[in-house]
Design an enzyme around this catalytic site. Structure first.
Site, PDB file in Angstrom:
ATOM      1  N   THR A 179       0.821  -1.215   0.000  1.00  0.00           N
ATOM      2  CA  THR A 179       0.000   0.000   0.000  1.00  0.00           C
ATOM      3  C   THR A 179       0.857   1.269   0.000  1.00  0.00           C
ATOM      4  O   THR A 179       2.011   1.247   0.457  1.00  0.00           O
ATOM      5  CB  THR A 179      -0.899   0.003   1.257  1.00  0.00           C
ATOM      6  OG1 THR A 179      -1.544   1.262   1.371  1.00  0.00           O
ATOM      7  CG2 THR A 179      -0.101  -0.224   2.531  1.00  0.00           C
ATOM      8  N   ASP A 180       0.253   2.367  -0.435  1.00  0.00           N
ATOM      9  CA  ASP A 180       0.953   3.667  -0.381  1.00  0.00           C
ATOM     10  C   ASP A 180       1.094   4.182   1.053  1.00  0.00           C
ATOM     11  O   ASP A 180       1.904   5.074   1.323  1.00  0.00           O
ATOM     12  CB  ASP A 180       0.236   4.713  -1.257  1.00  0.00           C
ATOM     13  CG  ASP A 180      -1.217   4.973  -0.857  1.00  0.00           C
ATOM     14  OD1 ASP A 180      -1.722   4.322   0.092  1.00  0.00           O
ATOM     15  OD2 ASP A 180      -1.849   5.835  -1.502  1.00  0.00           O
ATOM     16  N   GLU A 181       0.318   3.603   1.995  1.00  0.00           N
ATOM     17  CA  GLU A 181       0.308   4.150   3.362  1.00  0.00           C
ATOM     18  C   GLU A 181       1.648   3.969   4.074  1.00  0.00           C
ATOM     19  O   GLU A 181       1.918   4.636   5.067  1.00  0.00           O
ATOM     20  CB  GLU A 181      -0.822   3.515   4.179  1.00  0.00           C
ATOM     21  CG  GLU A 181      -2.166   3.738   3.522  1.00  0.00           C
ATOM     22  CD  GLU A 181      -3.357   3.547   4.449  1.00  0.00           C
ATOM     23  OE1 GLU A 181      -3.171   3.471   5.659  1.00  0.00           O
ATOM     24  OE2 GLU A 181      -4.482   3.490   3.913  1.00  0.00           O
ATOM     25  N   LYS A 194       2.248  -3.286   7.368  1.00  0.00           N
ATOM     26  CA  LYS A 194       2.517  -3.466   5.928  1.00  0.00           C
ATOM     27  C   LYS A 194       3.972  -3.081   5.624  1.00  0.00           C
ATOM     28  O   LYS A 194       4.640  -3.748   4.842  1.00  0.00           O
ATOM     29  CB  LYS A 194       1.553  -2.628   5.082  1.00  0.00           C
ATOM     30  CG  LYS A 194       0.110  -3.091   5.084  1.00  0.00           C
ATOM     31  CD  LYS A 194      -0.102  -4.484   4.494  1.00  0.00           C
ATOM     32  CE  LYS A 194       0.092  -4.550   3.011  1.00  0.00           C
ATOM     33  NZ  LYS A 194      -0.304  -5.887   2.452  1.00  0.00           N
ATOM     34  N   TYR A 202      -1.776  -0.351  11.030  1.00  0.00           N
ATOM     35  CA  TYR A 202      -1.921  -1.020   9.724  1.00  0.00           C
ATOM     36  C   TYR A 202      -0.706  -0.754   8.846  1.00  0.00           C
ATOM     37  O   TYR A 202      -0.070  -1.691   8.340  1.00  0.00           O
ATOM     38  CB  TYR A 202      -3.203  -0.539   9.014  1.00  0.00           C
ATOM     39  CG  TYR A 202      -3.232  -0.894   7.535  1.00  0.00           C
ATOM     40  CD1 TYR A 202      -3.343  -2.225   7.114  1.00  0.00           C
ATOM     41  CD2 TYR A 202      -3.133   0.098   6.553  1.00  0.00           C
ATOM     42  CE1 TYR A 202      -3.351  -2.556   5.755  1.00  0.00           C
ATOM     43  CE2 TYR A 202      -3.143  -0.224   5.200  1.00  0.00           C
ATOM     44  CZ  TYR A 202      -3.253  -1.551   4.809  1.00  0.00           C
ATOM     45  OH  TYR A 202      -3.261  -1.872   3.472  1.00  0.00           O
TER      46      TYR A 202
HETATM   47  P1  NAD Z   1      -9.644  -7.281   2.240  1.00  0.00           P
HETATM   48  O1  NAD Z   1      -9.647  -7.006   3.698  1.00  0.00           O
HETATM   49  O2  NAD Z   1     -10.860  -7.002   1.439  1.00  0.00           O
HETATM   50  O3  NAD Z   1      -9.259  -8.818   1.981  1.00  0.00           O
HETATM   51  C1  NAD Z   1      -8.256  -9.487   2.682  1.00  0.00           C
HETATM   52  C2  NAD Z   1      -8.426 -10.980   2.464  1.00  0.00           C
HETATM   53  O4  NAD Z   1      -7.375 -11.654   3.181  1.00  0.00           O
HETATM   54  C3  NAD Z   1      -9.748 -11.527   2.997  1.00  0.00           C
HETATM   55  O5  NAD Z   1     -10.326 -12.392   2.041  1.00  0.00           O
HETATM   56  C4  NAD Z   1      -9.357 -12.282   4.249  1.00  0.00           C
HETATM   57  O6  NAD Z   1     -10.211 -13.371   4.549  1.00  0.00           O
HETATM   58  C5  NAD Z   1      -7.942 -12.739   3.898  1.00  0.00           C
HETATM   59  N1  NAD Z   1      -7.126 -12.989   5.095  1.00  0.00           N
HETATM   60  C6  NAD Z   1      -6.983 -12.170   6.168  1.00  0.00           C
HETATM   61  N2  NAD Z   1      -6.179 -12.737   7.087  1.00  0.00           N
HETATM   62  C7  NAD Z   1      -5.772 -13.923   6.566  1.00  0.00           C
HETATM   63  C8  NAD Z   1      -4.925 -14.956   7.032  1.00  0.00           C
HETATM   64  N3  NAD Z   1      -4.329 -14.883   8.227  1.00  0.00           N
HETATM   65  N4  NAD Z   1      -4.718 -16.039   6.248  1.00  0.00           N
HETATM   66  C9  NAD Z   1      -5.322 -16.128   5.032  1.00  0.00           C
HETATM   67  N5  NAD Z   1      -6.166 -15.191   4.546  1.00  0.00           N
HETATM   68  C10 NAD Z   1      -6.382 -14.101   5.296  1.00  0.00           C
HETATM   69  O7  NAD Z   1      -8.382  -6.493   1.680  1.00  0.00           O
HETATM   70  P2  NAD Z   1      -8.173  -5.747   0.281  1.00  0.00           P
HETATM   71  O8  NAD Z   1      -8.665  -4.371   0.400  1.00  0.00           O
HETATM   72  O9  NAD Z   1      -8.663  -6.614  -0.801  1.00  0.00           O
HETATM   73  O10 NAD Z   1      -6.581  -5.692   0.245  1.00  0.00           O
HETATM   74  C11 NAD Z   1      -5.819  -6.755  -0.317  1.00  0.00           C
HETATM   75  C12 NAD Z   1      -4.347  -6.410  -0.219  1.00  0.00           C
HETATM   76  O11 NAD Z   1      -4.084  -5.205  -0.945  1.00  0.00           O
HETATM   77  C13 NAD Z   1      -3.863  -6.153   1.207  1.00  0.00           C
HETATM   78  O12 NAD Z   1      -2.564  -6.689   1.321  1.00  0.00           O
HETATM   79  C14 NAD Z   1      -3.836  -4.626   1.328  1.00  0.00           C
HETATM   80  O13 NAD Z   1      -2.871  -4.223   2.243  1.00  0.00           O
HETATM   81  C15 NAD Z   1      -3.465  -4.241  -0.097  1.00  0.00           C
HETATM   82  N6  NAD Z   1      -3.943  -2.913  -0.524  1.00  0.00           N
HETATM   83  C16 NAD Z   1      -5.252  -2.560  -0.386  1.00  0.00           C
HETATM   84  C17 NAD Z   1      -5.699  -1.325  -0.863  1.00  0.00           C
HETATM   85  C18 NAD Z   1      -7.131  -0.899  -0.755  1.00  0.00           C
HETATM   86  O14 NAD Z   1      -7.459   0.241  -1.087  1.00  0.00           O
HETATM   87  N7  NAD Z   1      -8.047  -1.750  -0.320  1.00  0.00           N
HETATM   88  C19 NAD Z   1      -4.784  -0.446  -1.463  1.00  0.00           C
HETATM   89  C20 NAD Z   1      -3.445  -0.838  -1.580  1.00  0.00           C
HETATM   90  C21 NAD Z   1      -3.036  -2.091  -1.128  1.00  0.00           C
HETATM   91  O1  TDX Z   2     -16.576   6.349   7.774  1.00  0.00           O
HETATM   92  C1  TDX Z   2     -15.536   6.846   7.311  1.00  0.00           C
HETATM   93  N1  TDX Z   2     -15.405   8.202   7.259  1.00  0.00           N
HETATM   94  C2  TDX Z   2     -14.292   8.823   6.789  1.00  0.00           C
HETATM   95  O2  TDX Z   2     -14.224  10.060   6.766  1.00  0.00           O
HETATM   96  C3  TDX Z   2     -14.451   6.036   6.823  1.00  0.00           C
HETATM   97  C4  TDX Z   2     -14.541   4.535   6.858  1.00  0.00           C
HETATM   98  C5  TDX Z   2     -13.336   6.680   6.345  1.00  0.00           C
HETATM   99  N2  TDX Z   2     -13.248   8.035   6.338  1.00  0.00           N
HETATM  100  C6  TDX Z   2     -12.027   8.673   5.794  1.00  0.00           C
HETATM  101  C7  TDX Z   2     -10.721   8.153   6.333  1.00  0.00           C
HETATM  102  C8  TDX Z   2      -9.790   8.291   5.146  1.00  0.00           C
HETATM  103  O3  TDX Z   2      -9.254   9.600   5.097  1.00  0.00           O
HETATM  104  O4  TDX Z   2     -12.018   8.356   4.395  1.00  0.00           O
HETATM  105  C9  TDX Z   2     -10.686   8.086   3.934  1.00  0.00           C
HETATM  106  C10 TDX Z   2     -10.639   6.683   3.377  1.00  0.00           C
HETATM  107  O5  TDX Z   2     -10.788   5.802   4.468  1.00  0.00           O
HETATM  108  P1  TDX Z   2     -10.744   4.198   4.285  1.00  0.00           P
HETATM  109  O6  TDX Z   2     -11.736   3.800   3.251  1.00  0.00           O
HETATM  110  O7  TDX Z   2     -10.823   3.582   5.638  1.00  0.00           O
HETATM  111  O8  TDX Z   2      -9.309   3.997   3.605  1.00  0.00           O
HETATM  112  P2  TDX Z   2      -7.827   4.388   4.087  1.00  0.00           P
HETATM  113  O9  TDX Z   2      -7.744   4.538   5.548  1.00  0.00           O
HETATM  114  O10 TDX Z   2      -7.396   5.553   3.239  1.00  0.00           O
HETATM  115  O11 TDX Z   2      -7.032   3.051   3.655  1.00  0.00           O
HETATM  116  C11 TDX Z   2      -7.354   2.375   2.385  1.00  0.00           C
HETATM  117  O12 TDX Z   2      -6.412   2.677   1.407  1.00  0.00           O
HETATM  118  C12 TDX Z   2      -5.137   2.080   1.484  1.00  0.00           C
HETATM  119  C13 TDX Z   2      -7.467   0.867   2.580  1.00  0.00           C
HETATM  120  O13 TDX Z   2      -8.399   0.582   3.605  1.00  0.00           O
HETATM  121  C14 TDX Z   2      -6.146   0.248   2.861  1.00  0.00           C
HETATM  122  O14 TDX Z   2      -6.255  -1.171   2.953  1.00  0.00           O
HETATM  123  C15 TDX Z   2      -5.215   0.593   1.751  1.00  0.00           C
HETATM  124  O15 TDX Z   2      -3.932   0.082   1.992  1.00  0.00           O
END
Ligand code: NAD
Ligand code: TDX
Length: 351
Positions: free
Chosen positions: A131-133, A161, A157
Site C-alpha cells: 500500500t501507499d500508506e 505493511k 496497519y
Molecule cells: P480485504 O480485507 O478485502 O481482503 C483481505 C483478504 O485476506 C480476505 O479475504 C481475508 O479473509 C484474507 N485474510 C486475512 N487474514 C488472513 C490470514 N491470516 N490467512 C489467510 N487469509 C487471510 O483487503 P483488500 O482491500 O482486498 O486488500 C488486499 C491487499 O491489498 C492487502 O494486502 C492490502 O494491504 C493491499 N492494498 C489494499 C488497498 C485498498 O485500497 N483496499 C490499497 C493498496 C493495497
Molecule cells: O466512515 C468513514 N469516514 C471517513 O471520513 C471512513 C470509513 C473513512 N473516512 C475517511 C478516512 C480516510 O481519510 O475516508 C478516507 C478513506 O478511508 P478508508 O476507506 O478507511 O481507507 P484508508 O484509511 O485511506 O485506507 C485504504 O487505502 C489504502 C485501505 O483501507 C487500505 O487497505 C489501503 O492500503
C-alpha cells in the site's frame, strides 16, 4: 500448467485478481488460499468457482505447518500475496491481529517459498501486494510518493505493511528470493467491503443512515478503480523486474468531503431523489486517531517502464461501482448481516 498461489483471493482486491487470472490464463492453475475472515467472502467469486483451473483452500497464512504442507502438496511456480488485515480503524482497535497476519503471515510465506524453491530459485516469482500508506503522509500539495520515498508508517496497519515489505526485500537481498513489490493507492469498485469509505457511504445513503465524515473531511486520498489495480498486478507479475518496486495510482486525488458530496449527487440521481437529499445525511464525527492528511502516488515508473495506464476515468469507475452496488443489494445485505459466513459450508463442506 503453472500453479499460482493467490492469498487473500476471497477479499475485495484479491477476488478481482483471481477472476482476472482464471479468465485470462487458462494454462495457469490458480489456487486461492484464504482464511475467510469477516472480509473474505466466497460469494465474490461465484462466476469463476467452477472453472477447471481454479480451486479454493481455506487456511491461515500464520499457520506455518499448514503453509508448509500446502507448498509440499503443490509445486507452485509463483505466489501473489494479498492476504492481510486491511482496515486502518480496526488496526487502531486491535493492532496485534495486524502483526499476526501482515507480518508473521508474510514471513511464513517467504520462509516456505525460499525452502521449497531453493534448488531453482530463479524460476519462480513472489509478488507482494502493498500500500501507499507505508510512505506516511504528505503536506506539500506538489509532492508525491515515489519508489524512493523513505518509509514513514504512522498507523498500526501501515506499520505492519511496512514491516512485511521490509521482510520481502530482505529475503530478496539475503536469499535471492525472486520478489516484486507494488505499493498502490486507495482502491474502489465492486465487492468492496462496506467498512471502507466509498461502499460505506453508498450503503448508508441507500439506508438513509448518517454519513460519518471524520474530522472536517479535509483528508485527501488518491483513488484507483480496482480492475485497473488487478491489471497492474498482472503486468508486474509477468513483466516486472526482480527485486523492483512499482508504485500504482490513478493521479486522482479527492478530499473526502468533496468525494462524499459527489457520491450523494450520483446517488440522488440513481435513486430518483431530489438533488441535495442525500447530502443532508452528512455528519461530522470525531477524527480517526493519527489520521494521515494526504496520500498521492507518482505512478510514472509503472507507466514508463511497463506501459500501464488506468483504463477508466474516475467518473466512469464510480458510475460502474454505484451501479454494481445498487444491482447487488443481496450481497450488501449478506455482508452487513454476516450471512455469507454460511456460504463456505454450503459450497465446500456439503458437496
Ligand atoms: P480485504 O480485507 O478485502 O481482503 C483481505 C483478504 O485476506 C480476505 O479475504 C481475508 O479473509 C484474507 N485474510 C486475512 N487474514 C488472513 C490470514 N491470516 N490467512 C489467510 N487469509 C487471510 O483487503 P483488500 O482491500 O482486498 O486488500 C488486499 C491487499 O491489498 C492487502 O494486502 C492490502 O494491504 C493491499 N492494498 C489494499 C488497498 C485498498 O485500497 N483496499 C490499497 C493498496 C493495497
Ligand atoms: O466512515 C468513514 N469516514 C471517513 O471520513 C471512513 C470509513 C473513512 N473516512 C475517511 C478516512 C480516510 O481519510 O475516508 C478516507 C478513506 O478511508 P478508508 O476507506 O478507511 O481507507 P484508508 O484509511 O485511506 O485506507 C485504504 O487505502 C489504502 C485501505 O483501507 C487500505 O487497505 C489501503 O492500503
Amino acid at each position: 500448467m503453472k500453479k499460482i498461489l493467490i492469498t487473500g483471493g476471497a477479499g475485495f482486491i484479491g477476488s478481482h485478481v483471481v477472476r482476472r487470472f482464471v479468465n485470462q490464463y487458462p494454462h495457469y492453475e490458480i489456487v486461492n488460499l484464504d482464511k475467510l475472515t469477516y472480509a473474505g467472502n466466497l460469494a465474490n467469486l461465484t462466476d469463476v468457482e467452477k472453472a477447471p483451473n481454479y480451486s479454493f483452500v481455506k487456511g491461515d497464512i500464520v499457520d506455518a505447518h499448514f503453509v508448509n504442507q500446502l507448498f509440499a502438496d503443490h509445486n507452485f511456480y509463483g505466489v501473489i500475496h494479498l492476504a492481510a488485515e486491511s482496515h486502518v480503524d480496526r488496526s487502531i482497535a486491535d493492532p496485534m491481529a495486524f502483526v499476526m497476519t501482515n507480518v508473521i503471515g508474510t514471513v511464513n510465506l517467504l520462509n516456505t517459498a525460499r525452502i521449497a524453491w531453493k534448488d531453482n530459485m530463479a524460476d519462480h516469482r513472489f509478488y507482494h501486494v502493498s500500500t501507499d500508506e507505508v510512505y506516511g503522509e504528505l503536506h506539500d500539495p506538489s509532492t508525491f510518493f515515489t519508489e524512493q520515498t523513505a518509509y514513514d508508517p504512522r498507523s498500526p496497519y501501515s506499520a505492519s505493511k511496512a514491516s512485511s515489505d521490509h521482510f520481502v526485500r530482505a529475503y530478496h537481498n539475503t536469499y535471492r528470493l525472486p520478489v516484486v513489490v507494488s505499493n498502490c493507492s486507495n482502491n474502489y469498485g465492486s465487492h468492496h467491503f462496506p467498512e471502507k469509505l466509498i461502499p460505506l457511504m453508498i450503503h448508508n445513503i441507500c439506508q438513509n443512515k448518517p454519513l460519518p465524515v471524520y474530522g472536517k473531511g479535509e483528508n485527501v486520498r488518491d483513488w484507483l478503480f480496482v480492475e485497473d489495480h488487478a491489471r497492474a498486478i498482472d503486468l508486474i507479475f509477468h513483466e516486472g523486474k526482480n527485486g523492483e518496486t512499482y508504485n500504482i495510482g490513478g493521479f486522482n486525488e479527492w478530499k473526502n468531503l468533496d468525494l462524499v458530496h459527489l457520491l450523494c449527487q450520483i446517488m440522488d440521481q440513481k435513486l430518483g431523489r431530489a438533488e441535495g437529499t442525500s447530502a443532508q445525511l452528512i455528519t461530522y464525527v470525531t477524527d480517526r486517531a493519527g489520521h494521515d492528511l494526504r496520500y498521492a502516488i507518482d505512478a510514472h515508473k509503472l507507466m514508463n517502464e511497463l506501459g500501464w495506464t488506468p483504463s477508466v476515468t474516475f467518473e466512469q469507475g464510480l458510475e460502474k461501482t454505484v451501479e454494481w452496488f445498487l444491482a447487488n443489494q443481496t450481497w450488501l445485505d449478506n455482508v452487513t448481516s454476516g450471512n455469507y459466513a454460511n456460504y463456505y459450508d454450503s459450497m465446500y463442506l456439503n458437496r
